[in-house]
Design a protein around this motif. Structure first.
Motif, PDB file in Angstrom:
ATOM      1  N   ALA A 385       1.105  -1.123  -0.135  1.00  0.00           N
ATOM      2  CA  ALA A 385      -0.017   0.072  -0.256  1.00  0.00           C
ATOM      3  C   ALA A 385       0.659   1.379  -0.077  1.00  0.00           C
ATOM      4  O   ALA A 385       0.410   1.838  -0.496  1.00  0.00           O
ATOM      5  CB  ALA A 385      -0.705  -0.180   1.329  1.00  0.00           C
ATOM      6  N   GLY A 386       2.110   1.302   0.742  1.00  0.00           N
ATOM      7  CA  GLY A 386       2.718   2.414   1.135  1.00  0.00           C
ATOM      8  C   GLY A 386       3.779   2.874  -0.340  1.00  0.00           C
ATOM      9  O   GLY A 386       3.694   3.629  -1.170  1.00  0.00           O
ATOM     10  N   ILE A 387       3.771   1.566  -1.167  1.00  0.00           N
ATOM     11  CA  ILE A 387       5.031   1.649  -2.280  1.00  0.00           C
ATOM     12  C   ILE A 387       3.326   1.960  -3.761  1.00  0.00           C
ATOM     13  O   ILE A 387       4.045   2.526  -4.004  1.00  0.00           O
ATOM     14  CB  ILE A 387       4.911   0.284  -2.835  1.00  0.00           C
ATOM     15  N   GLN A 388       2.565   1.379  -3.431  1.00  0.00           N
ATOM     16  CA  GLN A 388       1.676   2.184  -4.419  1.00  0.00           C
ATOM     17  C   GLN A 388       1.180   3.861  -4.430  1.00  0.00           C
ATOM     18  O   GLN A 388       1.573   4.128  -4.973  1.00  0.00           O
ATOM     19  CB  GLN A 388       0.070   1.542  -4.242  1.00  0.00           C
ATOM     20  N   SER A 403      -1.040   9.295 -16.072  1.00  0.00           N
ATOM     21  CA  SER A 403      -0.944   7.936 -16.944  1.00  0.00           C
ATOM     22  C   SER A 403      -0.299   7.149 -15.227  1.00  0.00           C
ATOM     23  O   SER A 403      -0.306   7.983 -14.367  1.00  0.00           O
ATOM     24  CB  SER A 403       0.542   7.235 -17.315  1.00  0.00           C
ATOM     25  N   GLY A 404      -0.339   5.511 -15.133  1.00  0.00           N
ATOM     26  CA  GLY A 404      -0.156   5.314 -13.246  1.00  0.00           C
ATOM     27  C   GLY A 404       0.032   3.838 -13.663  1.00  0.00           C
ATOM     28  O   GLY A 404       0.597   3.465 -14.743  1.00  0.00           O
ATOM     29  N   ILE A 405       1.019   3.263 -12.909  1.00  0.00           N
ATOM     30  CA  ILE A 405       1.153   2.015 -12.823  1.00  0.00           C
ATOM     31  C   ILE A 405       0.059   2.228 -11.251  1.00  0.00           C
ATOM     32  O   ILE A 405       0.501   2.219 -10.400  1.00  0.00           O
ATOM     33  CB  ILE A 405       2.819   2.177 -12.334  1.00  0.00           C
ATOM     34  N   GLY A 406      -0.727   1.015 -11.919  1.00  0.00           N
ATOM     35  CA  GLY A 406      -1.608   0.421 -10.433  1.00  0.00           C
ATOM     36  C   GLY A 406      -0.739  -0.827 -10.034  1.00  0.00           C
ATOM     37  O   GLY A 406      -1.001  -2.146 -10.433  1.00  0.00           O
ATOM     38  N   ILE A 407      -0.892  -1.651  -8.297  1.00  0.00           N
ATOM     39  CA  ILE A 407      -0.499  -2.702  -8.482  1.00  0.00           C
ATOM     40  C   ILE A 407      -1.403  -3.129  -7.753  1.00  0.00           C
ATOM     41  O   ILE A 407      -2.862  -2.398  -6.810  1.00  0.00           O
ATOM     42  CB  ILE A 407       0.557  -3.080  -6.958  1.00  0.00           C
ATOM     43  N   SER A 408      -2.161  -4.845  -7.421  1.00  0.00           N
ATOM     44  CA  SER A 408      -3.073  -4.995  -6.875  1.00  0.00           C
ATOM     45  C   SER A 408      -2.370  -6.784  -6.725  1.00  0.00           C
ATOM     46  O   SER A 408      -1.392  -7.236  -6.780  1.00  0.00           O
ATOM     47  CB  SER A 408      -4.719  -6.098  -7.799  1.00  0.00           C
ATOM     48  N   TRP A 409      -3.024  -7.405  -5.383  1.00  0.00           N
ATOM     49  CA  TRP A 409      -3.133  -8.470  -5.228  1.00  0.00           C
ATOM     50  C   TRP A 409      -3.678  -9.009  -4.324  1.00  0.00           C
ATOM     51  O   TRP A 409      -4.729  -8.561  -4.234  1.00  0.00           O
ATOM     52  CB  TRP A 409      -1.930  -8.473  -4.171  1.00  0.00           C
TER      53      TRP A 409
END
Length: 630
Positions: A385-388, A403-409
């Motif tokens: 969550a902190g990295i996001q 633009s952006g980079i999204g991360i999910s887990w």
């Protein structure tokens, strides 16, 4: 742990090559291979099965001098190699995967089986299977199936006799990418098959020595190089040939997946009682205890966390335009495309570093997406969550949120990796991947956390003031950002943003160099202006130039060195001693000037100052296609 799991099947290459060192005999006449079979191989019906496990120990011993220090030092979580009573040495953990005894050996054995999609009963059958050397097509002579030939649009099952193509058993090169007729390369005769494997083994050992010795002091950096080496030599080796297994998964893919799962599993149980976990893993794979609560819990407990990242807003990032975009179109397109690759690579590296995971935990990075296997622990989810949030801040500052980079887990259990269903519809693994992609779509719909508890301001503060601060107007490249830098080679006063300058320099330097460096500090060596999530990107040239950074490697400042050079010939092995990335394709350059070229390019504004190393613009490429009228 990652390296031990990664090498667990190294013996498949060594055994099929029938390496001579395995045949050396002691005073009693026993060969090294026979002694190792007693230690590492299970027995069934009066004979040893999975003999490759014995060769794994032999092979690791043979390549030890090329590896980071293993002997005489403790390599967490293993005890020092070559000391008496070291059951949990790295070499034993790697080789005992078919006959595990200790906690660490069971970790790798479980990862190996889960990576293969085995259920309990299916593995028992596989563990008893024997490679029959007397069959015309056996583990020496069978070659790897191709992927596309097995695809049927009508959904009908593929018959084995319909598969007519195989990948040649050769190091990865331009030529070996293309499959050959099975009738040509799958020929009966063990000696010929063994000779092919021996040639591959000898080339692998020789190439291993090409990894810079100074990089052995940095495990993460060295392992990234080794991963590319193994990809070059194991991508065409069938991982499994025993029993009725289809030879369709490469040894490289299986090795990397096993390493990722083993690392996550070990980290998940890192603070648990080893003996307790060992017993749970034993119960998981014990047919006699399959209905016990301990076994069922071990199968269904969510121990893994699949982390997927995706770059969104690619079209906006690549095609944003300003007054000078057209003149720099070719360089910008190359630079922006490469920059997206750099952003996703650095985003994945950021996650790996923050979570303390090795490069082998990243199993996919392609088309703007990456997939990492992590342990399913609360502190891991908090760090993600902190990295996001850090990713969001970078893109808000540099692309204004376009633009952006999204991360999910998504959590996963061993049950989720099964490759066949149990009569209730789709295979569990397919359902797992579907859940992960649905979670990612949800993240993309909530991009940059604009509706979250800590959402950024709906209007950029100080956006208009930043134009006055620099006094250079709007970026002439993207047409929206405050300009702060001079546009290179502009005839009049044209100004651009730092991001646009980096995109132009990336397009230029990627064509002039063969490798790039990822460091924590700015080394001022063709280094991009902006850091990418805390990493600095620098471009460098040949081996001599790359070799100057050994001190940075030893200190841990040098996080990655990526080789993206083009092969010199069609049969050149795609490994040059460094980790390889497909960041650059062929870039046509201007070359040396001559009278014909000068006339051909007359009138092109970019042609004012001839640079032999400069990439050609689209206008130059279009002029190249013109024919000289008689």
């Amino acid at each position: 742990m990652a390296f031990a799991a990664y090498l667990h099947d190294l013996g498949k290459l060594a055994e099929r090559a029938r390496i001579g060192e395995a045949m050396e005999r002691d005073a009693q006449g026993n060969s090294v291979a026979e002694r190792n079979k007693q230690l590492y191989c299970p027995s069934w019906d009066g004979r040893h099965t999975h003999v490759h496990a014995a060769y794994t120990a032999i092979a690791i011993d043979l390549i030890e001098k090329y590896l980071p220090p293993l002997k005489g030092v403790e390599v967490t979580p293993f005890t020092a190699w070559k000391e008496q009573g070291t059951d949990d040495s790295l070499i034993n953990a790697a080789a005992m995967h078919h006959k595990p005894q200790t906690f660490l050996q069971w970790i790798i054995a479980t990862a190996d089986r889960v990576a293969s999609g085995f259920e309990r009963d299916a593995f028992d059958d596989y563990n008893q299977a024997v490679d029959d050397d007397n069959k015309p097509l056996n583990h020496y002579t069978r070659r790897q199936l191709t992927l596309f030939e097995q695809i049927r649009l009508n959904g009908e099952p593929v018959k084995p006799e319909d598969l007519a193509w195989r990948y040649p058993l050769a190091p990865l090169s331009v030529d070996s990418l293309f499959p050959a007729s099975a009738s040509e390369i799958e020929k009966a005769g063990n000696e010929a098959g063994q000779a092919d494997y021996r040639k591959l083994w000898d080339a692998f050992r020789a190439a291993l020595d090409n990894i810079p010795e100074s990089h052995r002091k940095n495990w993460s950096l060295w392992l990234d190089h080794f991963d590319s080496l193994w990809a070059a030599f194991a991508s065409a080796i069938p991982s499994a040939t025993a029993g009725n297994t289809k030879p369709e998964v490469s040894l490289y893919d299986h090795s990397r997946t096993t390493a990722a799962l083993a690392t996550a599993l070990w980290r998940y149980h890192e603070h648990d009682e080893p003996e307790k976990i060992r017993e749970a893993l034993r119960a998981q794979w014990d047919r006699e205890r399959q209905h016990q609560a301990l076994a069922e819990q071990t199968w269904t407990e969510d121990k893994f966390l699949l982390v997927m990242g995706d770059f969104f807003g690619i079209q906006s990032f690549i095609f944003s335009s300003g007054s000078e975009t057209q003149k720099n179109a070719a360089r910008l397109l190359r630079g922006r495309s490469a920059y997206i690759s750099l952003l996703t690579e650095c985003a994945a590296l950021k996650i790996l570093d923050e979570l303390g995971l090795p490069p082998t935990s990243q199993v996919i990075n392609a088309a703007g997406k990456f997939l990492i296997v992590a342990p399913n622990r609360s502190e891991v989810r908090e760090k993600l969550a902190g990295i996001q949030n850090e990713f969001n801040q970078w893109f808000l500052q540099q692309t204004w949120g376009e633009s952006g980079i999204g991360i999910s887990w998504e959590p996963a259990a061993c049950n989720d990796f099964l490759d066949r269903n149990r009569g209730d519809g789709e295979p569990p693994f397919k359902r797992l991947i579907d859940r992960l992609f649905k979670r990612l779509e949800d993240i993309k719909a909530r991009r940059l956390d604009l509706c979250g508890d800590n959402a950024p301001a709906p209007v950029f503060e100080g956006f208009l003031d930043s134009f006055e601060k620099h006094g250079k107007g709007v970026c002439a490249i993207d047409g929206r950002s405050p300009a702060s830098e001079s546009l290179p080679k502009a005839k009049d006063n044209k100004y651009i943003s730092l991001l646009a300058l980096d995109q132009i320099n990336t397009g230029k330097w990627v064509a002039h160099n063969d490798r790039l460096l990822v460091t924590r500090s700015n080394i001022n060596h063709h280094t991009l202006s902006l850091n990418l999530f805390g990493y600095h990107i620098s471009f460098t040239g040949n081996e001599d130039a790359s070799g100057k950074f050994g001190k940075l490697a030893a200190e841990g400042d040098l996080r990655r060195v990526w080789d993206y050079s083009l092969p010199e010939s069609r049969d050149a092995v795609l490994f040059n001693g460094y980790a390889r990335r497909s960041i650059n394709a062929y870039v046509p350059q201007m070359g040396e000037a001559n009278a014909w070229e000068a006339d051909r390019y007359e009138g092109i504004e970019e042609d004012a100052e001839w640079d032999a190393l400069a990439p050609k613009s689209f206008e130059h490429i279009a002029r190249d296609d013109l024919w000289l009228d008689a």
